[in-house]
Design a protein around this motif. Structure first.
Motif, mmCIF file in Angstrom:
data_model
loop_
_atom_site.group_PDB
_atom_site.id
_atom_site.type_symbol
_atom_site.label_atom_id
_atom_site.label_comp_id
_atom_site.label_asym_id
_atom_site.label_seq_id
_atom_site.Cartn_x
_atom_site.Cartn_y
_atom_site.Cartn_z
ATOM 1 N N LEU A 95 0.823 -1.220 0.000
ATOM 2 C CA LEU A 95 0.000 0.000 0.000
ATOM 3 C C LEU A 95 0.853 1.263 0.000
ATOM 4 N N ARG A 96 0.474 2.212 -0.825
ATOM 5 C CA ARG A 96 1.148 3.522 -0.772
ATOM 6 C C ARG A 96 0.667 4.246 0.488
ATOM 7 N N PRO A 97 1.541 5.009 1.136
ATOM 8 C CA PRO A 97 1.153 5.697 2.379
ATOM 9 C C PRO A 97 -0.126 6.506 2.204
ATOM 10 N N GLU A 98 -0.285 7.152 1.063
ATOM 11 C CA GLU A 98 -1.458 8.031 0.866
ATOM 12 C C GLU A 98 -2.760 7.249 0.736
ATOM 13 N N ASP A 99 -2.679 5.930 0.544
ATOM 14 C CA ASP A 99 -3.908 5.134 0.415
ATOM 15 C C ASP A 99 -4.338 4.482 1.727
ATOM 16 N N ARG A 100 -3.469 4.516 2.725
ATOM 17 C CA ARG A 100 -3.730 3.708 3.943
ATOM 18 C C ARG A 100 -5.031 4.081 4.630
ATOM 19 N N ALA A 101 -5.353 5.364 4.666
ATOM 20 C CA ALA A 101 -6.525 5.806 5.436
ATOM 21 C C ALA A 101 -7.834 5.303 4.831
ATOM 22 N N ARG A 102 -7.843 4.988 3.549
ATOM 23 C CA ARG A 102 -9.118 4.582 2.930
ATOM 24 C C ARG A 102 -9.198 3.067 2.702
ATOM 25 N N VAL A 103 -8.216 2.348 3.243
ATOM 26 C CA VAL A 103 -8.194 0.892 3.082
ATOM 27 C C VAL A 103 -8.313 0.214 4.436
ATOM 28 N N THR A 104 -9.194 -0.787 4.511
ATOM 29 C CA THR A 104 -9.285 -1.603 5.728
ATOM 30 C C THR A 104 -8.915 -3.038 5.372
ATOM 31 N N LEU A 105 -7.909 -3.536 6.053
ATOM 32 C CA LEU A 105 -7.509 -4.934 5.859
ATOM 33 C C LEU A 105 -8.036 -5.734 7.042
ATOM 34 N N ARG A 106 -8.775 -6.796 6.752
ATOM 35 C CA ARG A 106 -9.338 -7.580 7.853
ATOM 36 C C ARG A 106 -8.945 -9.041 7.715
ATOM 37 N N GLN A 107 -8.467 -9.604 8.814
ATOM 38 C CA GLN A 107 -8.198 -11.039 8.824
ATOM 39 C C GLN A 107 -9.466 -11.734 9.316
ATOM 40 N N ALA A 108 -10.157 -12.413 8.412
ATOM 41 C CA ALA A 108 -11.428 -13.033 8.788
ATOM 42 C C ALA A 108 -11.797 -14.099 7.768
ATOM 43 N N ASP A 109 -12.695 -14.982 8.191
ATOM 44 C CA ASP A 109 -13.273 -15.968 7.276
ATOM 45 C C ASP A 109 -14.399 -15.270 6.517
ATOM 46 N N ALA A 110 -14.194 -15.055 5.237
ATOM 47 C CA ALA A 110 -15.191 -14.315 4.448
ATOM 48 C C ALA A 110 -16.545 -15.028 4.443
ATOM 49 N N LEU A 111 -16.534 -16.350 4.551
ATOM 50 C CA LEU A 111 -17.798 -17.093 4.465
ATOM 51 C C LEU A 111 -18.697 -16.791 5.661
ATOM 52 N N ALA A 112 -18.092 -16.380 6.770
ATOM 53 C CA ALA A 112 -18.879 -16.156 7.988
ATOM 54 C C ALA A 112 -18.880 -14.696 8.412
ATOM 55 N N PHE A 113 -18.273 -13.830 7.615
ATOM 56 C CA PHE A 113 -18.104 -12.430 8.025
ATOM 57 C C PHE A 113 -19.450 -11.701 8.044
ATOM 58 N N ASN A 114 -19.580 -10.810 9.003
ATOM 59 C CA ASN A 114 -20.819 -10.037 9.145
ATOM 60 C C ASN A 114 -20.714 -8.755 8.300
ATOM 61 N N PHE A 115 -21.080 -8.831 7.034
ATOM 62 C CA PHE A 115 -20.917 -7.691 6.125
ATOM 63 C C PHE A 115 -21.977 -6.627 6.409
ATOM 64 N N PRO A 116 -21.609 -5.355 6.281
ATOM 65 C CA PRO A 116 -22.609 -4.288 6.452
ATOM 66 C C PRO A 116 -23.591 -4.301 5.283
ATOM 67 N N ALA A 117 -24.854 -3.991 5.579
ATOM 68 C CA ALA A 117 -25.896 -4.097 4.549
ATOM 69 C C ALA A 117 -25.786 -2.970 3.527
ATOM 70 N N ASP A 118 -26.132 -3.290 2.275
ATOM 71 C CA ASP A 118 -26.324 -2.307 1.192
ATOM 72 C C ASP A 118 -25.158 -1.312 1.098
ATOM 73 N N THR A 119 -23.963 -1.828 1.026
ATOM 74 C CA THR A 119 -22.761 -0.996 1.168
ATOM 75 C C THR A 119 -21.877 -0.933 -0.078
ATOM 76 N N TYR A 120 -21.646 -2.076 -0.719
ATOM 77 C CA TYR A 120 -20.566 -2.122 -1.717
ATOM 78 C C TYR A 120 -21.068 -1.928 -3.147
ATOM 79 N N ASP A 121 -20.316 -1.116 -3.886
ATOM 80 C CA ASP A 121 -20.587 -0.936 -5.321
ATOM 81 C C ASP A 121 -19.953 -2.049 -6.144
ATOM 82 N N ALA A 122 -18.965 -2.720 -5.564
ATOM 83 C CA ALA A 122 -18.285 -3.777 -6.321
ATOM 84 C C ALA A 122 -17.598 -4.740 -5.367
#
Ligand SMILES: C[S@@+](CC[C@H](N)C(=O)[O-])C[C@H]1O[C@@H](n2cnc3c(N)ncnc32)[C@H](O)[C@@H]1O
Length: 220
Positions: free
Chosen positions: A83-110
Motif C-alpha cells: 500500500l502507498r502511504p497516501e492510500d492507507r486511510a481509505r483501506v481496511t484490511l481484515r483477517q477473517a473468514d469471508a464465508l462467515a463475516f458479518n458484512f454491512p448491509a447495502d454498502t458495496y458498489d463492487a
C-alpha cells in the motif's frame, strides 16, 4: 493442516509459483476488467491474497474506500506492504473468514473474487452468494476471475490435468478440502447476477467475468 497457516507459508512464494505455472496469464485475467471499478465508492476484495489486486484497485479507484478480507495474516501483511502511504486511510484490511463475516448491509458498489471461489464447494459458494448479496448495492459489480473446464477436446483434458495438480498442491500446502471446481458462474447467474462481459484465455481455461447484481435495493 490449518488452512490460513498454509496460506501464510505460501504467501512468500505465491507470486513466484504462479509465475512459474502460468506466466502472466492469471495476472491478465485478474485485472482485465479492473477499469470498471473507476467510479466505485466502496469496494470489497475477498481473498485478494498478496495485495496485487488491492494495490491496483487503489490506483484505478482513487476515491473509493476499500475493504479487503482474507484469513491469512501472511497474505495481509504482504498486502499492507504494497500500500502507498497516501492510500492507507481509505483501506481496511481484515483477517477473517469471508464465508462467515458479518458484512454491512447495502454498502458495496463492487466485489472482487479472483481465484477465490474455487477454494470452496458448490454448496459453500451458493450459501456464500446468499450471505453476501445483502451487502451489495443494487447494480453492484462482481468482478470474477477463475479457472474453468473448457467445453471439450485436448484443452479440456489439459485443464483437468492442471486442476488435479493444483488441487493436490493446495491440499498439500493448505489442507484444501475440495477436489473439483464449484459451478460458481452458474450459481451467480441463478442468484440473479447478470453476466455483463467475459474474456477467456487458453481455450476457456481461464476466465475473467463481470457480473451485475440485478436486485433493486429496498432503500431506493
Ligand atoms: C488461491 S488464493 C487467491 C489469491 C488471489 N486472489 C489471487 O488472485 O491469486 C486464495 C486466497 O483466499 C484466501 N482465503 C481462502 N479461504 C478464505 C476464507 N474462507 N476467508 C477469507 N480468505 C480466504 C487465502 O488466504 C488466499 O489469500
Amino acid at each position: 493442516m490449518n488452512i490460513s497457516r498454509g496460506y501464510d507459508q505460501l504467501s512468500h512464494i505465491y507470486r513466484l509459483v504462479e509465475f512459474i505455472a502460468f506466466g502472466r496469464a492469471l495476472e491478465r485475467a485478474r485485472f482485465h476488467h479492473f477499469s470498471q471499478l473507476r467510479d466505485c465508492k466502496r469496494i470489497l476484495l475477498l481473498g485478494d491474497g498478496d495485495g496485487r489486486g488491492l494495490a491496483l484497485a487503489c490506483r484505478v479507484a482513487p476515491h473509493a474506500r476499500i475493504d479487503s478480507i482474507d484469513f491469512s495474516a501472511g497474505m495481509l501483511a504482504r498486502a499492507a506492504r504494497r500500500l502507498r502511504p497516501e492510500d492507507r486511510a481509505r483501506v481496511t484490511l481484515r483477517q477473517a473468514d469471508a464465508l462467515a463475516f458479518n458484512f454491512p448491509a447495502d454498502t458495496y458498489d463492487a466485489v472482487t473474487t479472483f481465484f477465490f471461489l474455487d477454494c470452496f464447494s458448490g454448496e459453500q459458494v451458493r450459501a456464500f452468494i446468499d450471505h453476501l448479496r445483502p451487502a451489495l448495492k443494487s447494480n453492484a459489480l462482481w468482478l470474477y476471475a477463475d479457472f474453468a473446464l473448457p467445453p471439450s477436446g485436448v484443452l479440456r483434458l489439459r485443464a483437468r490435468v492442471w486442476l488435479a495438480l493444483m488441487h493436490a498442491f493446495f491440499r498439500w500446502q493448505t489442507g484444501l478440502a475440495v477436489r473439483a471446481l464449484p459451478p460458481a458462474k452458474n450459481l451467480l447467474h441463478a442468484a440473479g447476477f447478470r453476466l455483463q462481459t467475459e474474456t477467456s484465455w487458453q481455450g476457456r481455461f481461464i476466465l475473467s467475468t463481470v457480473f451485475t447484481q440485478t436486485k433493486v435495493s429496498p432503500n431506493r
